[in-house]
Design a protein around this motif. Structure first.
Motif, PDB file in Angstrom:
ATOM      1  N   TRP A  66      77.131 -26.458  25.454  1.00  0.00           N
ATOM      2  CA  TRP A  66      77.846 -25.366  26.129  1.00  0.00           C
ATOM      3  C   TRP A  66      77.051 -24.801  27.289  1.00  0.00           C
ATOM      4  O   TRP A  66      77.594 -24.442  28.328  1.00  0.00           O
ATOM      5  N   ASN A  67      75.758 -24.736  27.119  1.00  0.00           N
ATOM      6  CA  ASN A  67      74.918 -24.223  28.188  1.00  0.00           C
ATOM      7  C   ASN A  67      75.022 -25.129  29.412  1.00  0.00           C
ATOM      8  O   ASN A  67      75.115 -24.669  30.551  1.00  0.00           O
ATOM      9  N   GLN A  68      75.056 -26.423  29.148  1.00  0.00           N
ATOM     10  CA  GLN A  68      75.167 -27.404  30.218  1.00  0.00           C
ATOM     11  C   GLN A  68      76.538 -27.314  30.902  1.00  0.00           C
ATOM     12  O   GLN A  68      76.656 -27.396  32.110  1.00  0.00           O
ATOM     13  N   ALA A  69      77.593 -27.099  30.096  1.00  0.00           N
ATOM     14  CA  ALA A  69      78.951 -27.071  30.638  1.00  0.00           C
ATOM     15  C   ALA A  69      79.175 -25.841  31.520  1.00  0.00           C
ATOM     16  O   ALA A  69      79.832 -25.926  32.556  1.00  0.00           O
ATOM     17  N   ALA A  70      78.648 -24.691  31.083  1.00  0.00           N
ATOM     18  CA  ALA A  70      78.888 -23.449  31.824  1.00  0.00           C
ATOM     19  C   ALA A  70      77.733 -22.483  31.573  1.00  0.00           C
ATOM     20  O   ALA A  70      77.841 -21.557  30.781  1.00  0.00           O
ATOM     21  N   PRO A  71      76.609 -22.711  32.285  1.00  0.00           N
ATOM     22  CA  PRO A  71      75.404 -21.922  32.010  1.00  0.00           C
ATOM     23  C   PRO A  71      75.584 -20.415  32.217  1.00  0.00           C
ATOM     24  O   PRO A  71      74.931 -19.628  31.551  1.00  0.00           O
ATOM     25  N   SER A  72      76.500 -20.025  33.096  1.00  0.00           N
ATOM     26  CA  SER A  72      76.653 -18.587  33.328  1.00  0.00           C
ATOM     27  C   SER A  72      77.511 -17.931  32.240  1.00  0.00           C
ATOM     28  O   SER A  72      77.585 -16.716  32.140  1.00  0.00           O
ATOM     29  N   GLU A  73      78.153 -18.768  31.409  1.00  0.00           N
ATOM     30  CA  GLU A  73      79.006 -18.205  30.356  1.00  0.00           C
ATOM     31  C   GLU A  73      78.387 -18.346  28.968  1.00  0.00           C
ATOM     32  O   GLU A  73      78.661 -17.539  28.076  1.00  0.00           O
ATOM     33  N   TYR A  74      77.585 -19.386  28.779  1.00  0.00           N
ATOM     34  CA  TYR A  74      77.041 -19.663  27.447  1.00  0.00           C
ATOM     35  C   TYR A  74      75.537 -19.859  27.560  1.00  0.00           C
ATOM     36  O   TYR A  74      75.060 -20.953  27.872  1.00  0.00           O
ATOM     37  N   GLY A  75      74.802 -18.789  27.324  1.00  0.00           N
ATOM     38  CA  GLY A  75      73.353 -18.825  27.484  1.00  0.00           C
ATOM     39  C   GLY A  75      72.695 -19.663  26.411  1.00  0.00           C
ATOM     40  O   GLY A  75      73.292 -19.944  25.368  1.00  0.00           O
ATOM     41  N   PHE A  76      71.455 -20.044  26.667  1.00  0.00           N
ATOM     42  CA  PHE A  76      70.708 -20.785  25.657  1.00  0.00           C
ATOM     43  C   PHE A  76      70.484 -19.909  24.430  1.00  0.00           C
ATOM     44  O   PHE A  76      70.623 -20.361  23.302  1.00  0.00           O
ATOM     45  N   TYR A  77      70.159 -18.631  24.653  1.00  0.00           N
ATOM     46  CA  TYR A  77      69.880 -17.759  23.506  1.00  0.00           C
ATOM     47  C   TYR A  77      71.154 -17.387  22.773  1.00  0.00           C
ATOM     48  O   TYR A  77      71.234 -17.490  21.555  1.00  0.00           O
ATOM     49  N   ALA A  78      72.168 -16.928  23.515  1.00  0.00           N
ATOM     50  CA  ALA A  78      73.456 -16.579  22.923  1.00  0.00           C
ATOM     51  C   ALA A  78      73.328 -15.616  21.755  1.00  0.00           C
ATOM     52  O   ALA A  78      74.043 -15.723  20.757  1.00  0.00           O
ATOM     53  N   ASN A  79      72.382 -14.688  21.857  1.00  0.00           N
ATOM     54  CA  ASN A  79      72.288 -13.656  20.834  1.00  0.00           C
ATOM     55  C   ASN A  79      73.467 -12.708  20.983  1.00  0.00           C
ATOM     56  O   ASN A  79      73.803 -12.300  22.103  1.00  0.00           O
ATOM     57  N   VAL A  80      74.088 -12.347  19.890  1.00  0.00           N
ATOM     58  CA  VAL A  80      75.232 -11.444  19.960  1.00  0.00           C
ATOM     59  C   VAL A  80      74.758 -10.118  20.567  1.00  0.00           C
ATOM     60  O   VAL A  80      73.786  -9.523  20.094  1.00  0.00           O
ATOM     61  N   ASN A  81      75.429  -9.720  21.648  1.00  0.00           N
ATOM     62  CA  ASN A  81      75.011  -8.505  22.341  1.00  0.00           C
ATOM     63  C   ASN A  81      76.226  -7.814  22.959  1.00  0.00           C
ATOM     64  O   ASN A  81      76.787  -8.300  23.944  1.00  0.00           O
ATOM     65  N   PRO A  82      76.623  -6.668  22.396  1.00  0.00           N
ATOM     66  CA  PRO A  82      77.832  -5.996  22.894  1.00  0.00           C
ATOM     67  C   PRO A  82      77.683  -5.501  24.333  1.00  0.00           C
ATOM     68  O   PRO A  82      78.689  -5.262  25.005  1.00  0.00           O
ATOM     69  N   ASP A  83      76.455  -5.384  24.810  1.00  0.00           N
ATOM     70  CA  ASP A  83      76.229  -4.843  26.152  1.00  0.00           C
ATOM     71  C   ASP A  83      76.230  -5.887  27.245  1.00  0.00           C
ATOM     72  O   ASP A  83      76.150  -5.553  28.428  1.00  0.00           O
ATOM     73  N   VAL A  84      76.253  -7.157  26.870  1.00  0.00           N
ATOM     74  CA  VAL A  84      76.290  -8.205  27.884  1.00  0.00           C
ATOM     75  C   VAL A  84      77.645  -8.897  27.799  1.00  0.00           C
ATOM     76  O   VAL A  84      77.891  -9.710  26.914  1.00  0.00           O
ATOM     77  N   PRO A  85      78.560  -8.544  28.720  1.00  0.00           N
ATOM     78  CA  PRO A  85      79.897  -9.147  28.657  1.00  0.00           C
ATOM     79  C   PRO A  85      79.847 -10.622  29.030  1.00  0.00           C
ATOM     80  O   PRO A  85      78.979 -11.050  29.788  1.00  0.00           O
ATOM     81  N   HIS A  86      80.762 -11.379  28.448  1.00  0.00           N
ATOM     82  CA  HIS A  86      81.021 -12.720  28.940  1.00  0.00           C
ATOM     83  C   HIS A  86      81.630 -12.516  30.332  1.00  0.00           C
ATOM     84  O   HIS A  86      82.312 -11.512  30.556  1.00  0.00           O
ATOM     85  N   ARG A 111      89.823  -2.916  16.279  1.00  0.00           N
ATOM     86  CA  ARG A 111      88.803  -3.958  16.397  1.00  0.00           C
ATOM     87  C   ARG A 111      87.486  -3.413  15.898  1.00  0.00           C
ATOM     88  O   ARG A 111      87.236  -2.225  15.920  1.00  0.00           O
ATOM     89  N   ARG A 112      86.645  -4.295  15.448  1.00  0.00           N
ATOM     90  CA  ARG A 112      85.338  -3.893  14.941  1.00  0.00           C
ATOM     91  C   ARG A 112      84.374  -3.809  16.124  1.00  0.00           C
ATOM     92  O   ARG A 112      84.386  -4.677  17.000  1.00  0.00           O
ATOM     93  N   GLN A 113      83.560  -2.782  16.124  1.00  0.00           N
ATOM     94  CA  GLN A 113      82.526  -2.654  17.151  1.00  0.00           C
ATOM     95  C   GLN A 113      81.494  -3.760  16.940  1.00  0.00           C
ATOM     96  O   GLN A 113      80.961  -3.921  15.841  1.00  0.00           O
ATOM     97  N   THR A 114      81.229  -4.552  17.972  1.00  0.00           N
ATOM     98  CA  THR A 114      80.220  -5.614  17.847  1.00  0.00           C
ATOM     99  C   THR A 114      78.825  -5.011  17.860  1.00  0.00           C
ATOM    100  O   THR A 114      78.556  -4.068  18.590  1.00  0.00           O
ATOM    101  N   GLU A 115      77.959  -5.542  17.004  1.00  0.00           N
ATOM    102  CA  GLU A 115      76.597  -5.012  16.896  1.00  0.00           C
ATOM    103  C   GLU A 115      75.591  -5.950  17.569  1.00  0.00           C
ATOM    104  O   GLU A 115      75.762  -7.176  17.538  1.00  0.00           O
ATOM    105  N   LEU A 116      74.535  -5.348  18.118  1.00  0.00           N
ATOM    106  CA  LEU A 116      73.444  -6.140  18.686  1.00  0.00           C
ATOM    107  C   LEU A 116      72.900  -7.073  17.598  1.00  0.00           C
ATOM    108  O   LEU A 116      72.700  -6.642  16.455  1.00  0.00           O
ATOM    109  N   PHE A 117      72.666  -8.309  17.965  1.00  0.00           N
ATOM    110  CA  PHE A 117      72.226  -9.345  17.011  1.00  0.00           C
ATOM    111  C   PHE A 117      73.198  -9.453  15.828  1.00  0.00           C
ATOM    112  O   PHE A 117      72.798  -9.794  14.715  1.00  0.00           O
ATOM    113  N   ASN A 118      74.448  -9.116  16.068  1.00  0.00           N
ATOM    114  CA  ASN A 118      75.480  -9.205  15.046  1.00  0.00           C
ATOM    115  C   ASN A 118      75.113  -8.378  13.809  1.00  0.00           C
ATOM    116  O   ASN A 118      75.557  -8.683  12.698  1.00  0.00           O
TER     117      ASN A 118
END
Ligand SMILES: Nc1nc2c(c(=O)[nH]1)N[C@H]1C(S)=C(S)[C@@H](COP(=O)(O)O)O[C@H]1N2
Ligand SMILES: [Mo]
Length: 316
Positions: free
Chosen positions: A251-271, A290-297
């Motif tokens: 996914w990182n290769q397909a769309a690096p600006s959308e799918y980061g290598f780390y991909a840690n769940v982070n409500p403050d960083v929008p897709h 909807r459930r509020q998303t939590e940092l690091f899930n």
């Protein structure tokens, strides 16, 4: 707290007929596929041993698992389908027996290991984890699996190993999108930093809901990294490589600006195309909030230290 450890199979609950039945079922099916004896692991009432952490850090709160039927019929498995429904049936043609995993790279004991031999050496645990897809839906799943870190230790990683790469099987006769689709580079691959791979929350799952994994959910062996977006949790793993440099991942290769290598769940960083601030819980009613998303899930207490020196707004 959102981790439920082996408590689910504590002695006090052994009298619960439903749990008891599930336990027998998984033991039976694991025995069937592995010839291994996992009974001692299940009988073990040492709740925190698996995590090597004081139990107090895991003050437990009961997580209500999402109904199994929903999870089995709403999957992301792009080798088979781009929708959530079709893989349920299409994945049934995947051949998963026999299965072996090639472990290679910066390890003292590389090899092509039969899954049975791997499982025989590992302790099976049930882990109830939240799971958050990058598409902003989420679920709660009682996985059955074992510590990836323990597997890595068993093949003796060299000190030069800094990343761990995982690769999904290629079976293009049945994984039809492997033949035709150019959007993603096959086979599907993912990777973790070595410390993420060794973290006690990171597991390789072989089952869920007291039974073996359904094929559409990644049988016979998949990764589960509960603090990262779901695409990191790669299915049907046949290769694990310990590497010195970060590899390219699907996914990182397909769309690096959308799918980061780390991909840690982070409500403050929008897709780039949607907010990650909240999530729709599978099985919740149409009008429920909807459930509020939590940092690091929600697993920040356990994993935030891994990223102490990083600006999480930039390493997404
Ligand atoms: N090989 C492979 N692994 C994969 C995927 C995939 O398409 N192929 N999808 C990922 C994504 S985007 C998610 S959200 C999860 C979904 O897991 P589930 O279908 O069991 O809910 O699997 C991940 N692992
Ligand atoms: Mo996902």
């Amino acid at each position: 707290m959102i981790i439920k450890t082996q408590k689910v199979i504590a002695t006090s609950e052994i009298t619960d007929p439903l749990l008891f039945k599930q336990r027998r079922k998984i033991i039976k099916s694991l025995l069937a596929i592995t010839g291994a004896s996992i009974a001692p692991a299940w009988a073990n009432d040492n709740k925190s041993a698996w995590l090597n952490l004081p139990e107090s850090q895991f003050s437990e709160k009961l997580l209500t698992p999402t109904p199994a039927e929903l999870i089995k019929n709403y999957t992301n498995y792009y080798e088979f389908a781009f929708n959530k429904e079709d893989s349920t049936e299409l994945a049934q043609s995947l051949s998963i027996d026999p299965w072996s995993v090639e472990i290679s790279g910066a390890v003292e004991k590389p090899g092509n290991y039969h899954l049975e031999d791997i499982l025989r050496q590992q302790t099976m645990e049930e882990r109830v984890y939240r799971f958050r897809c990058v598409e902003a839906w989420s679920m709660v799943v009682p996985w059955i699996g074992f510590s990836l870190g323990n597997l890595i230790k068993s093949v003796k990683p060299l000190s030069t190993a800094r990343f761990v790469k995982f690769t999904t099987i290629e079976q293009s006769d049945v994984m039809r999108n492997q033949r035709s689709n150019a959007m993603l580079t096959w086979p599907y691959s993912e990777a973790l930093r070595i410390d993420e791979a060794m973290h006690p929350l990171t597991i390789l799952a072989v089952g869920m809901y007291g039974d073996v994994l359904p094929k559409q959910n990644g049988a016979p062996l998949r990764l589960i990294v509960p603090w990262k977006y779901g695409f990191k949790s790669i299915k049907a793993i046949v290769k694990i490589e310990l590497l010195e440099k970060p590899p390219l991942t699907t996914w990182n290769q397909a769309a690096p600006s959308e799918y980061g290598f780390y991909a840690n769940v982070n409500p403050d960083v929008p897709h780039p195309r949607w907010s990650q601030n909240s999530e729709r819980q599978l099985g919740s009613r149409f009008f429920s909030p909807r459930r509020q998303t939590e940092l690091f899930n929600g697993y920040g207490e356990q994993v935030a230290a891994l990223y102490r020196d990083m600006d999480l707004r930039h390493f997404f």
